[in-house]
Scaffold this motif. Structure first.
Motif, PDB file in Angstrom:
ATOM      1  N   UNK A 178       0.661  -1.222  -0.176  1.00 43.98           N
ATOM      2  CA  UNK A 178       0.178   0.019  -0.016  1.00 43.98           C
ATOM      3  C   UNK A 178       0.786   1.299  -0.079  1.00 43.98           C
ATOM      4  N   UNK A 179       1.757   1.411   0.662  1.00 48.56           N
ATOM      5  CA  UNK A 179       2.691   2.476   0.876  1.00 48.56           C
ATOM      6  C   UNK A 179       3.321   2.720  -0.668  1.00 48.56           C
ATOM      7  N   UNK A 180       3.796   1.631  -1.452  1.00 49.36           N
ATOM      8  CA  UNK A 180       4.386   1.703  -2.523  1.00 49.36           C
ATOM      9  C   UNK A 180       3.438   2.078  -3.787  1.00 49.36           C
ATOM     10  N   UNK A 181       1.975   1.681  -3.285  1.00 45.25           N
ATOM     11  CA  UNK A 181       0.902   2.207  -4.417  1.00 45.25           C
ATOM     12  C   UNK A 181       0.696   3.703  -4.330  1.00 45.25           C
ATOM     13  N   UNK A 182       0.862   4.109  -2.994  1.00 45.63           N
ATOM     14  CA  UNK A 182       0.442   5.466  -2.994  1.00 45.63           C
ATOM     15  C   UNK A 182       1.618   6.236  -3.313  1.00 45.63           C
ATOM     16  N   UNK A 183       3.002   5.717  -3.289  1.00 45.99           N
ATOM     17  CA  UNK A 183       4.198   6.576  -3.757  1.00 45.99           C
ATOM     18  C   UNK A 183       4.279   6.645  -5.136  1.00 45.99           C
ATOM     19  N   UNK A 184       3.808   5.386  -5.880  1.00 49.57           N
ATOM     20  CA  UNK A 184       3.897   5.271  -7.379  1.00 49.57           C
ATOM     21  C   UNK A 184       2.669   5.649  -8.185  1.00 49.57           C
ATOM     22  N   UNK A 185       1.519   5.516  -7.478  1.00 46.37           N
ATOM     23  CA  UNK A 185       0.445   6.031  -8.344  1.00 46.37           C
ATOM     24  C   UNK A 185      -0.550   6.946  -7.659  1.00 46.37           C
TER      25      UNK A 185
END
Length: 400
Positions: free
Chosen positions: A351-358
């Protein structure tokens, strides 16, 4: 059922998740094993060790093979190890040597065939593989074209194949039924036959030789009907998807995937363009969380992993296979509780990766396990309701 008594939860009522980050996949795997108490706290010298990866996909969709190599190296380093290691998986396709087994789009230095070959050429014949293959007919495949590559058996006395348990059935609130199925398979190294539920068999009897099952998954975004795929969903590569619809027998049953599929009202669907077919299928996956319940029932009635590992080294925040929707959080997580493990891995890595990348907030919601009525929240809760793991984050303990 109380979380204290649920499968995978430690005796003190908490589920511990062991995590290492920031190094390459092999070093992170070694670190996680150290946090767990070392490989000898997990594996004994005489064990048959089954490693179950995700071979259905490639790239970030498959289990990282560098992490698997480090785990196998650790097992082989156990003083006096006289057991064996079998990498086994059913990717639900007719051609066994396909997809993650042979891909050139590797997650790690190897595909799975190359990983086995590496150890064989290094002088370790006790590292082998097995392609679990479906046993039933599949005249109109929708998800995987496997069909009758093996046979239905009642147990190891009848040879290799799949056991279809008419006495172990999950019934959904929609009136759907799903039979528990599991493989029986023979080691190419020792000649021991492994009944996935009951254990090692040779010379006409169960021998009592310990069989350890390590659930070795990836973690990725898996579309709008499921949200996330991780360690719980990795069990779908154990079962026989030809048992019930989409397979044609037994009548009145649905397989593990399709028990969550709403009835399609388009008898002409097979004549539609494949993109339209895909859209229709995704629209009808509204009740996919029942698959989480089936997998929970499988863990309770058939077999639960001795350890679950998520290789979140290279992951897809928006796709299992598209490189432009992936990134490298360089993380390995492990735990006995697959529900807690998936929850923690999603909330702390994906989830943190999703928010950072998208900037796609709908994608954020799909990749958020804490949303109780979101696809992954429903899926994990359904598995938990069968008596597996701790869903409450207050019951999760991180060990780093």
């Amino acid at each position: 059922m109380s979380e204290r008594t649920n499968l995978g939860v430690d005796p003190d009522g908490f589920s511990r998740i062991y995590m290492a980050q920031g190094e390459d996949a092999e070093k992170n795997m070694i670190r996680v094993l150290s946090l767990l108490g070392g490989i000898e706290s997990l594996i004994d010298p005489e064990d048959i060790v089954i490693l179950k990866p995700n071979a259905q996909w490639w790239g970030q969709g498959m289990t990282n093979t560098d992490a698997m190599k480090a785990f196998i190296d650790a097992v082989l380093s156990i003083p006096g190890f006289r057991g064996e290691i079998i990498i086994a998986e059913n990717h639900q396709y007719a051609e066994p040597n396909s997809r993650g087994w042979v891909t050139e789009k590797r997650n790690g230095a190897f595909n799975y065939n190359e990983l086995v070959e590496h150890f064989q050429k290094s002088g370790y014949p006790q590292v082998t593989k097995y392609h679990w293959s479906c046993a039933g007919p599949n005249p109109n495949p929708l998800e995987g074209d496997a069909s009758r590559e093996s046979k239905i058996v009642s147990g190891p006395g009848e040879g290799d194949g799949y056991v279809w348990r008419e006495d172990l059935v999950y019934s959904s609130p929609l009136g759907r039924k799903c039979m528990m199925t599991y493989p029986v398979f023979t080691s190419a190294y020792s000649g021991v036959t492994i009944d996935f539920k009951k254990g090692a068999w040779k010379d006409g009897r169960y021998t009592g030789q310990p069989v350890k099952f390590i659930n070795f998954s990836a973690i990725n975004h898996h579309g709008r009907y499921c949200g996330v795929t991780a360690s719980v969903k990795n069990y779908m590569g154990i079962v026989d998807m030809t048992c019930g619809h989409q397979g044609s027998v037994p009548q009145g049953y649905h397989n593990t995937h399709f028990i969550g599929l709403r009835d399609l009202k388009l008898p002409f669907q097979k004549h539609l363009h494949w993109r339209v077919q895909k859209a229709v299928r995704e629209y009808n996956w509204k009740y996919f969380y029942h698959t989480g319940a089936v997998l929970g029932r499988f863990m309770k009635e058939v077999r639960m992993a001795d350890l679950n590992i998520i290789t979140a080294h290279w992951v897809g925040y928006g796709s299992r296979t598209r490189p432009d929707k992936s990134a490298y959080p360089k993380t390995i997580l492990a735990g006995r509780d697959p529900v807690a493990l998936d929850y923690v891995a999603t909330q702390n890595v994906l989830l943190p990766l999703t928010k950072m990348e998208s900037q796609d907030k709908a994608l954020w919601n799909l990749n958020d396990a804490s949303i109780k009525h979101g696809p992954f929240g429903l899926f994990l809760n359904a598995c938990h309701a069968e008596g597996v793991g701790a869903m409450n984050p207050e019951k999760h303990r991180m060990v780093t």
